[in-house]
Design a protein around this motif. Sequence first.
Motif, PDB file in Angstrom:
ATOM      1  N   HIS A  75      34.130  54.473  53.744  1.00  0.00           N
ATOM      2  CA  HIS A  75      32.814  54.093  54.278  1.00  0.00           C
ATOM      3  C   HIS A  75      31.724  54.970  53.666  1.00  0.00           C
ATOM      4  O   HIS A  75      30.654  54.483  53.270  1.00  0.00           O
ATOM      5  CB  HIS A  75      32.845  54.239  55.801  1.00  0.00           C
ATOM      6  CG  HIS A  75      31.703  53.578  56.501  1.00  0.00           C
ATOM      7  ND1 HIS A  75      31.556  53.619  57.880  1.00  0.00           N
ATOM      8  CD2 HIS A  75      30.628  52.879  56.053  1.00  0.00           C
ATOM      9  CE1 HIS A  75      30.471  52.967  58.236  1.00  0.00           C
ATOM     10  NE2 HIS A  75      29.883  52.504  57.139  1.00  0.00           N
ATOM     11  N   MET A  76      32.002  56.279  53.566  1.00  0.00           N
ATOM     12  CA  MET A  76      31.040  57.195  52.967  1.00  0.00           C
ATOM     13  C   MET A  76      30.728  56.789  51.532  1.00  0.00           C
ATOM     14  O   MET A  76      29.561  56.760  51.116  1.00  0.00           O
ATOM     15  CB  MET A  76      31.598  58.622  52.966  1.00  0.00           C
ATOM     16  CG  MET A  76      31.636  59.305  54.303  1.00  0.00           C
ATOM     17  SD  MET A  76      32.234  61.009  54.090  1.00  0.00           S
ATOM     18  CE  MET A  76      32.480  61.498  55.800  1.00  0.00           C
ATOM     19  N   LEU A  77      31.790  56.483  50.760  1.00  0.00           N
ATOM     20  CA  LEU A  77      31.563  56.151  49.353  1.00  0.00           C
ATOM     21  C   LEU A  77      30.740  54.869  49.217  1.00  0.00           C
ATOM     22  O   LEU A  77      29.852  54.789  48.355  1.00  0.00           O
ATOM     23  CB  LEU A  77      32.899  55.998  48.619  1.00  0.00           C
ATOM     24  CG  LEU A  77      32.776  55.698  47.115  1.00  0.00           C
ATOM     25  CD1 LEU A  77      32.044  56.822  46.401  1.00  0.00           C
ATOM     26  CD2 LEU A  77      34.141  55.473  46.490  1.00  0.00           C
TER      27      LEU A  77
ATOM     28  N   MET B 226      29.614  68.917  56.049  1.00  0.00           N
ATOM     29  CA  MET B 226      29.294  67.854  55.106  1.00  0.00           C
ATOM     30  C   MET B 226      29.378  66.485  55.769  1.00  0.00           C
ATOM     31  O   MET B 226      28.482  65.641  55.619  1.00  0.00           O
ATOM     32  CB  MET B 226      30.254  67.926  53.911  1.00  0.00           C
ATOM     33  CG  MET B 226      30.093  66.819  52.881  1.00  0.00           C
ATOM     34  SD  MET B 226      30.927  65.255  53.301  1.00  0.00           S
ATOM     35  CE  MET B 226      32.612  65.821  53.427  1.00  0.00           C
ATOM     36  N   ALA B 227      30.463  66.238  56.511  1.00  0.00           N
ATOM     37  CA  ALA B 227      30.651  64.933  57.145  1.00  0.00           C
ATOM     38  C   ALA B 227      29.534  64.636  58.140  1.00  0.00           C
ATOM     39  O   ALA B 227      29.001  63.520  58.181  1.00  0.00           O
ATOM     40  CB  ALA B 227      32.007  64.875  57.842  1.00  0.00           C
ATOM     41  N   SER B 228      29.170  65.622  58.933  1.00  0.00           N
ATOM     42  CA  SER B 228      28.081  65.429  59.897  1.00  0.00           C
ATOM     43  C   SER B 228      26.772  65.117  59.184  1.00  0.00           C
ATOM     44  O   SER B 228      25.996  64.250  59.615  1.00  0.00           O
ATOM     45  CB  SER B 228      27.922  66.682  60.765  1.00  0.00           C
ATOM     46  OG  SER B 228      29.067  66.905  61.554  1.00  0.00           O
ATOM     47  N   ALA B 229      26.539  65.819  58.066  1.00  0.00           N
ATOM     48  CA  ALA B 229      25.315  65.601  57.308  1.00  0.00           C
ATOM     49  C   ALA B 229      25.283  64.210  56.690  1.00  0.00           C
ATOM     50  O   ALA B 229      24.258  63.517  56.722  1.00  0.00           O
ATOM     51  CB  ALA B 229      25.175  66.668  56.225  1.00  0.00           C
ATOM     52  N   VAL B 230      26.408  63.783  56.107  1.00  0.00           N
ATOM     53  CA  VAL B 230      26.461  62.471  55.460  1.00  0.00           C
ATOM     54  C   VAL B 230      26.292  61.352  56.485  1.00  0.00           C
ATOM     55  O   VAL B 230      25.561  60.386  56.258  1.00  0.00           O
ATOM     56  CB  VAL B 230      27.783  62.307  54.684  1.00  0.00           C
ATOM     57  CG1 VAL B 230      27.967  60.861  54.225  1.00  0.00           C
ATOM     58  CG2 VAL B 230      27.806  63.234  53.476  1.00  0.00           C
ATOM     59  N   VAL B 231      26.967  61.477  57.624  1.00  0.00           N
ATOM     60  CA  VAL B 231      26.838  60.462  58.682  1.00  0.00           C
ATOM     61  C   VAL B 231      25.384  60.332  59.115  1.00  0.00           C
ATOM     62  O   VAL B 231      24.873  59.225  59.316  1.00  0.00           O
ATOM     63  CB  VAL B 231      27.743  60.813  59.885  1.00  0.00           C
ATOM     64  CG1 VAL B 231      27.369  59.998  61.113  1.00  0.00           C
ATOM     65  CG2 VAL B 231      29.205  60.588  59.531  1.00  0.00           C
ATOM     66  N   SER B 232      24.699  61.463  59.240  1.00  0.00           N
ATOM     67  CA  SER B 232      23.296  61.447  59.659  1.00  0.00           C
ATOM     68  C   SER B 232      22.389  60.923  58.554  1.00  0.00           C
ATOM     69  O   SER B 232      21.548  60.045  58.779  1.00  0.00           O
ATOM     70  CB  SER B 232      22.864  62.857  60.064  1.00  0.00           C
ATOM     71  OG  SER B 232      21.492  62.905  60.361  1.00  0.00           O
ATOM     72  N   LEU B 233      22.556  61.458  57.344  1.00  0.00           N
ATOM     73  CA  LEU B 233      21.669  61.110  56.243  1.00  0.00           C
ATOM     74  C   LEU B 233      21.806  59.647  55.836  1.00  0.00           C
ATOM     75  O   LEU B 233      20.818  58.970  55.536  1.00  0.00           O
ATOM     76  CB  LEU B 233      21.960  62.015  55.047  1.00  0.00           C
ATOM     77  CG  LEU B 233      20.995  61.941  53.864  1.00  0.00           C
ATOM     78  CD1 LEU B 233      19.578  62.301  54.307  1.00  0.00           C
ATOM     79  CD2 LEU B 233      21.461  62.864  52.748  1.00  0.00           C
ATOM     80  N   LEU B 234      23.045  59.146  55.832  1.00  0.00           N
ATOM     81  CA  LEU B 234      23.273  57.762  55.429  1.00  0.00           C
ATOM     82  C   LEU B 234      23.186  56.787  56.600  1.00  0.00           C
ATOM     83  O   LEU B 234      23.381  55.586  56.440  1.00  0.00           O
ATOM     84  CB  LEU B 234      24.639  57.630  54.746  1.00  0.00           C
ATOM     85  CG  LEU B 234      24.825  58.441  53.458  1.00  0.00           C
ATOM     86  CD1 LEU B 234      26.208  58.196  52.878  1.00  0.00           C
ATOM     87  CD2 LEU B 234      23.754  58.106  52.440  1.00  0.00           C
ATOM     88  N   LYS B 235      22.941  57.329  57.780  1.00  0.00           N
ATOM     89  CA  LYS B 235      22.774  56.500  58.980  1.00  0.00           C
ATOM     90  C   LYS B 235      23.992  55.611  59.225  1.00  0.00           C
ATOM     91  O   LYS B 235      23.866  54.422  59.544  1.00  0.00           O
ATOM     92  CB  LYS B 235      21.502  55.660  58.868  1.00  0.00           C
ATOM     93  CG  LYS B 235      20.242  56.493  58.695  1.00  0.00           C
ATOM     94  CD  LYS B 235      19.002  55.644  58.514  1.00  0.00           C
ATOM     95  CE  LYS B 235      17.772  56.516  58.289  1.00  0.00           C
ATOM     96  NZ  LYS B 235      16.542  55.706  58.063  1.00  0.00           N
TER      97      LYS B 235
END
Length: 333
Positions: A176-178, A320-329
Amino acid sequence: MWTRRNSILSAGCLAVSGLPTFARAQAARARTPGAQGEAFPRLKIFVPAGAGGGWDQVGRHLGSALQSAGAAQQIDYENKGGQGGIVGLEEFSVRHAGDPGALIIGGLVMVGAVALSHKEALFKQVVPIARLTSDYLVLAVPTSSPFRTFKDLAANLQQRPDRVTFTGGSAGGVDHMLAAMLLRALKTDVAALRYTPTSSGKDAVAALQRGDATVAISGYSEFKAAFDAKLLRPLAVSSRRGNFGIASLREQGVETDLANWRGVFASANTPPDQRDTLARAVIRATESAAWRQSLQDNQWIGSTLTGKELQNFIALEQSMASAVVSLLKLEKT
């Protein structure tokens, strides 16, 4: 340049339970299970995902290596999938609290799922024993897909992202992140991302074949059989340089990359000396010929990490995971 690590926010790293401290091992404990010449009579490997997926593969190969190395006599396996490992993690934390003979497989997917669901306290119920493997992700389409190349897919995503449905592992997980990172790198609204989670690479392949998804993302090892059978066509790999004979995203003009990792954990209530015993057993397994063969057969990258270095690594991955979840909404789907 967009990578998952340069999205880390300035917030402090989340606390991680204490890790095995090998310096505490003393001669009086030398003949405990996991030490040279000794074996656990029985070990449980709990896989918080469906059969056939990446975690299941790693768990079963680890079990075989533990037996081959003489670190365990019998291995019992249990699968309990759901929500990126959260369902299994909750069950493991209750049923195997303090159990010195139980291990649970996990990794970046679980870290992402915990961040997405805001259940950070749950992750404190386990303690990392060792990181085992790293793996790169592949974007694949059915051989019948009109997307002959990654360039075709990228153009469609830039023009009509609503016509592309991605499938892969759990919501908030590495696949999902990618997908979200790809849209961001292509300067496409991440809110337009259509993503359908599954419990394994096998299920993602099935979703493609049913026409329920356009593009699947998973580790190469989970797609290999479908590639060999000419059911899927790879478009790109998430390593910095080409891998498995597949051009990387970067080599095709997209400034992003991502590596998945998998490891093994124990209950946080397991006494420190017994965590050390489990860690010694796992290390013996990773040094075995059977494990080396598993790495080669599945084209995994051996990346064993333990101790303080592992503690620091996982704290960074949580932030990192928390940041990506937040930044990528990212949101649950």
